[in-house]
Design a protein around this motif. Sequence first.
Motif, mmCIF file in Angstrom:
data_model
loop_
_atom_site.group_PDB
_atom_site.id
_atom_site.type_symbol
_atom_site.label_atom_id
_atom_site.label_comp_id
_atom_site.label_asym_id
_atom_site.label_seq_id
_atom_site.Cartn_x
_atom_site.Cartn_y
_atom_site.Cartn_z
ATOM 1 N N ALA A 90 0.824 -1.432 0.013
ATOM 2 C CA ALA A 90 -0.065 -0.189 -0.270
ATOM 3 C C ALA A 90 0.997 1.017 0.020
ATOM 4 O O ALA A 90 0.688 1.885 -0.879
ATOM 5 N N LEU A 91 2.174 1.129 0.853
ATOM 6 C CA LEU A 91 2.800 2.064 0.844
ATOM 7 C C LEU A 91 3.606 2.866 -0.742
ATOM 8 O O LEU A 91 3.976 3.373 -1.086
ATOM 9 N N ALA A 92 3.918 1.715 -0.985
ATOM 10 C CA ALA A 92 4.577 1.512 -2.181
ATOM 11 C C ALA A 92 4.072 2.686 -3.736
ATOM 12 O O ALA A 92 4.403 2.822 -4.550
ATOM 13 N N ALA A 93 2.098 1.977 -3.329
ATOM 14 C CA ALA A 93 1.933 2.231 -4.293
ATOM 15 C C ALA A 93 1.381 3.890 -4.193
ATOM 16 O O ALA A 93 1.077 4.759 -4.534
ATOM 17 N N SER A 94 0.887 3.786 -2.818
ATOM 18 C CA SER A 94 0.844 5.577 -2.286
ATOM 19 C C SER A 94 1.807 6.577 -2.947
ATOM 20 O O SER A 94 0.965 7.285 -2.491
ATOM 21 N N LEU A 95 3.119 6.706 -1.992
ATOM 22 C CA LEU A 95 4.283 6.774 -1.668
ATOM 23 C C LEU A 95 4.117 7.790 -2.815
ATOM 24 O O LEU A 95 5.046 9.628 -3.015
ATOM 25 N N PRO A 96 4.815 7.290 -3.956
ATOM 26 C CA PRO A 96 5.499 7.843 -5.518
ATOM 27 C C PRO A 96 4.136 9.300 -5.326
ATOM 28 O O PRO A 96 4.405 10.240 -5.989
ATOM 29 N N ALA A 97 3.117 9.657 -5.532
ATOM 30 C CA ALA A 97 2.082 9.968 -5.792
ATOM 31 C C ALA A 97 2.345 11.791 -4.879
ATOM 32 O O ALA A 97 2.187 12.811 -4.466
ATOM 33 N N GLU A 98 2.697 11.217 -3.247
ATOM 34 C CA GLU A 98 2.957 11.765 -2.611
ATOM 35 C C GLU A 98 4.217 12.880 -2.630
ATOM 36 O O GLU A 98 4.268 14.483 -2.626
ATOM 37 N N ILE A 99 4.923 11.644 -3.333
ATOM 38 C CA ILE A 99 6.814 12.839 -3.975
ATOM 39 C C ILE A 99 6.013 13.579 -4.598
ATOM 40 O O ILE A 99 6.596 14.938 -4.363
ATOM 41 N N ASP A 133 7.785 32.308 1.119
ATOM 42 C CA ASP A 133 7.362 31.088 2.941
ATOM 43 C C ASP A 133 8.549 30.410 2.979
ATOM 44 O O ASP A 133 8.804 29.511 2.601
ATOM 45 N N PRO A 134 9.491 30.167 3.383
ATOM 46 C CA PRO A 134 11.301 29.875 3.725
ATOM 47 C C PRO A 134 10.796 28.601 4.968
ATOM 48 O O PRO A 134 11.148 27.995 4.937
ATOM 49 N N LYS A 135 9.522 29.347 5.973
ATOM 50 C CA LYS A 135 9.468 28.201 6.422
ATOM 51 C C LYS A 135 8.429 26.913 5.763
ATOM 52 O O LYS A 135 8.485 25.835 6.106
ATOM 53 N N ALA A 136 7.350 27.732 4.955
ATOM 54 C CA ALA A 136 6.732 26.176 4.090
ATOM 55 C C ALA A 136 8.080 25.645 3.305
ATOM 56 O O ALA A 136 7.481 24.374 3.268
ATOM 57 N N PHE A 137 8.827 26.280 2.705
ATOM 58 C CA PHE A 137 9.713 25.401 1.875
ATOM 59 C C PHE A 137 11.105 24.471 3.144
ATOM 60 O O PHE A 137 10.397 23.031 2.686
ATOM 61 N N GLU A 138 11.522 25.031 3.839
ATOM 62 C CA GLU A 138 11.554 23.770 4.957
ATOM 63 C C GLU A 138 11.352 22.544 5.257
ATOM 64 O O GLU A 138 10.812 21.631 5.224
ATOM 65 N N ARG A 139 9.703 23.377 5.870
ATOM 66 C CA ARG A 139 8.778 22.041 5.806
ATOM 67 C C ARG A 139 8.687 21.203 4.707
ATOM 68 O O ARG A 139 8.277 19.790 5.044
ATOM 69 N N LEU A 140 8.057 21.390 3.521
ATOM 70 C CA LEU A 140 7.946 20.815 2.222
ATOM 71 C C LEU A 140 9.566 20.074 2.620
ATOM 72 O O LEU A 140 9.110 18.868 1.596
ATOM 73 N N THR A 141 10.698 20.527 2.607
ATOM 74 C CA THR A 141 11.441 19.306 2.287
ATOM 75 C C THR A 141 11.434 18.779 2.737
ATOM 76 O O THR A 141 12.198 17.182 2.344
ATOM 77 N N ALA A 142 11.403 18.438 4.243
ATOM 78 C CA ALA A 142 11.491 18.082 5.198
ATOM 79 C C ALA A 142 10.922 16.396 5.157
ATOM 80 O O ALA A 142 10.587 15.317 4.891
ATOM 81 N N GLU A 143 9.256 17.082 4.595
ATOM 82 C CA GLU A 143 8.088 16.122 4.527
ATOM 83 C C GLU A 143 8.614 14.665 2.998
ATOM 84 O O GLU A 143 8.150 13.656 2.993
ATOM 85 N N LEU A 144 9.763 15.919 1.920
ATOM 86 C CA LEU A 144 10.034 15.245 0.910
ATOM 87 C C LEU A 144 10.927 14.035 1.363
ATOM 88 O O LEU A 144 10.929 12.733 1.080
ATOM 89 N N ASP A 145 11.589 14.359 2.061
ATOM 90 C CA ASP A 145 12.559 13.189 2.462
ATOM 91 C C ASP A 145 12.444 12.547 3.695
ATOM 92 O O ASP A 145 12.523 11.150 2.969
ATOM 93 N N THR A 146 11.276 12.321 4.169
ATOM 94 C CA THR A 146 11.172 11.648 5.000
ATOM 95 C C THR A 146 9.889 10.487 3.902
ATOM 96 O O THR A 146 9.777 9.468 4.139
ATOM 97 N N ALA A 147 9.007 11.389 2.782
ATOM 98 C CA ALA A 147 8.718 10.408 2.151
ATOM 99 C C ALA A 147 9.195 9.526 1.343
ATOM 100 O O ALA A 147 8.792 8.195 0.733
ATOM 101 N N ARG A 148 10.491 10.569 0.444
ATOM 102 C CA ARG A 148 11.815 9.349 0.163
ATOM 103 C C ARG A 148 11.661 8.283 0.999
ATOM 104 O O ARG A 148 12.155 6.930 0.292
ATOM 105 N N ALA A 149 11.941 7.903 2.186
ATOM 106 C CA ALA A 149 12.651 7.471 3.031
ATOM 107 C C ALA A 149 11.493 6.116 3.397
ATOM 108 O O ALA A 149 12.023 5.440 3.392
ATOM 109 N N ARG A 150 10.687 6.929 3.356
ATOM 110 C CA ARG A 150 9.509 5.598 3.636
ATOM 111 C C ARG A 150 8.984 4.840 2.321
ATOM 112 O O ARG A 150 9.335 4.038 2.584
ATOM 113 N N LEU A 151 9.340 4.690 1.179
ATOM 114 C CA LEU A 151 9.400 4.839 0.106
ATOM 115 C C LEU A 151 10.102 3.579 0.144
ATOM 116 O O LEU A 151 10.574 2.845 -0.225
ATOM 117 N N GLU A 152 11.422 4.547 0.046
ATOM 118 C CA GLU A 152 12.876 3.103 -0.106
ATOM 119 C C GLU A 152 12.442 2.360 1.166
ATOM 120 O O GLU A 152 12.517 1.499 0.421
#
Length: 597
Positions: free
Chosen positions: A533-542, A558-577
Amino acid sequence: MKPPVLALRQVRLADGPRMLFDGVDLALEPRCRACLVGRNGAGKTTLLRILAGEVQADDGERTLVPGLRIAWVPQEPVISGPTVLDHLVAAGAAPHEAEAALQTFGLDPAKPSEGLSGGEVRRAALAAAFARDADVLLLDEPTNHLDIPAIATLEAEIAASRAAVLLVSHDRAFLERVSDRCFWLEGRRVRRLDRGFAHFEAWAEGIAAAEAEDARRLQKRIEQEEHWMQRGVTARRARNEGRRRALLDLRAARADLLREARGQMSLEAAASEGSGQRVIEVRRIAKAWAGRTVIRDFSTRIQRGDRVAVVGPNGAGKTTLVRMLVGQQAPDSGSVKLGTGLEVAYLDQTRAELKPEMTLREVLAPLGGDQILVRGKPWHVAAYAKSFLFTDAQLRQPVRSLSGGERNRLLLARVLAAPSNLLVLDEPTNDLDMDTLDLLEEALEDYAGTLLLVSHDRDFIDRLATSTIALNGRGDIVETPGGWKDFESQNPGFLLPPARTPAPARKAAAPPPPPRPGKLSYRDQRRLEAAEALAASLPAEIQALELRLSDSGLYRRDPKAFERLTAELDTARARLEAAETEWLELEELKASLASGS
């Protein structure tokens, strides 16, 4: 979309003269991961109890598929029976599943039920819910009293569960990791967002802005109708009686909007005169109890204005360390030197200062009278209580009548009123709604003194801490500049327990059935399904996160939003891997079992 397994339709419920729910609709489909968000007192726990079948609504329908199994973990669970294993078995879990669930949550199945800590009670209650193999899991503040490793375990169990899950929690980081849907309980009704909690705040702000515009337009119509009445209703009374009634209806609608408007809470920490530049200096302290070293050879220096978070598993010695830092407890060896002019305000995680029979007035004004000193200025006790969203009537009520969030808010009101230049908060976020957490965060950001914060709330730590001290319970301590994410990236695996030999099964417990040849075990099959389920859903999120970050002007706006989105992207990529790796390993295991190799 699949049909729901559990649903509410047009549910209404009154709490005395106050309408709590007025036409609530809510549906849970198989394997959904939903969170229920709302302010303290909105009725989130009551709504969960209606879903669980513990409370009967005044009106509306509760429907569920035949044979549905619901596991309900309340905010304050009770564990009974001689041992925690006995409790799980009595709750309907098979003995071998009960033992496996308890070990997953780090509890010895033979541990007596009496004398459990708050974290152990929570882990036993969660183990009981997951061991029953329920179709629906209803979890009310499941991360309360859990340490960060236990929260990570809970996240993994939710991901692997085949049940539909509905969560009430204040822990943003937890909700962002596990939810794929949000229900917002606001204004006696429930709104639905078919996306995870990471998208909730922007969505809710949009709704609030639209409603503010609706209120402005309604007020404008009222002004126009009142102007018309003053000029013409007397001469044309009979002919225009309908228009007069319409005006009264408009006024009633505006009154409803005002009644539903959220109260404004004011949080501000009272800072006294500044301390010296050096607040605390620690040199090579050590502490042990019951033959176990919990703090070994630790040194640090805390300067004025520092925001220091203390993290670690339950029982690791966090509270002991903080008490030594502020001079309430002596180390076995080493030294602690406190700076000059310190005034300490301390919020104790046990909440021992709140006696159930005390009234709110007695808590806020223990010396009696109608006035208290807040930030060095006299306040009427009712006005100060109102700034924390307590009514005049509640001042006369006993503490035992308050919800968990209201009790925590009351203690914060008491602690933040006291002048201090060193503020110690031990688990301040338990049971608080997210609006209160935001206000508390703002108050602490503006606090002129030094902060010591013990918390398991990763998002709260990341927003506030300038450094993080971590204890692993085996005597090791590390200090890292920054918050939780900085600590985690620089000290991977530090908080993980050492490898343990599984405890032998109790003689009274039935042994687990042998695995069927050629087939994955039930738990591995659940892990495989979760990984798929994660392998199927995470690519769209990434992809969505990458698209948002491709906006070249985002960082400037919005530098705070940029930092938050960057952290979310790193987390999503790690979860997908991680999900893809686990899926490959389990597929290989499944193939080898099928071939008999």
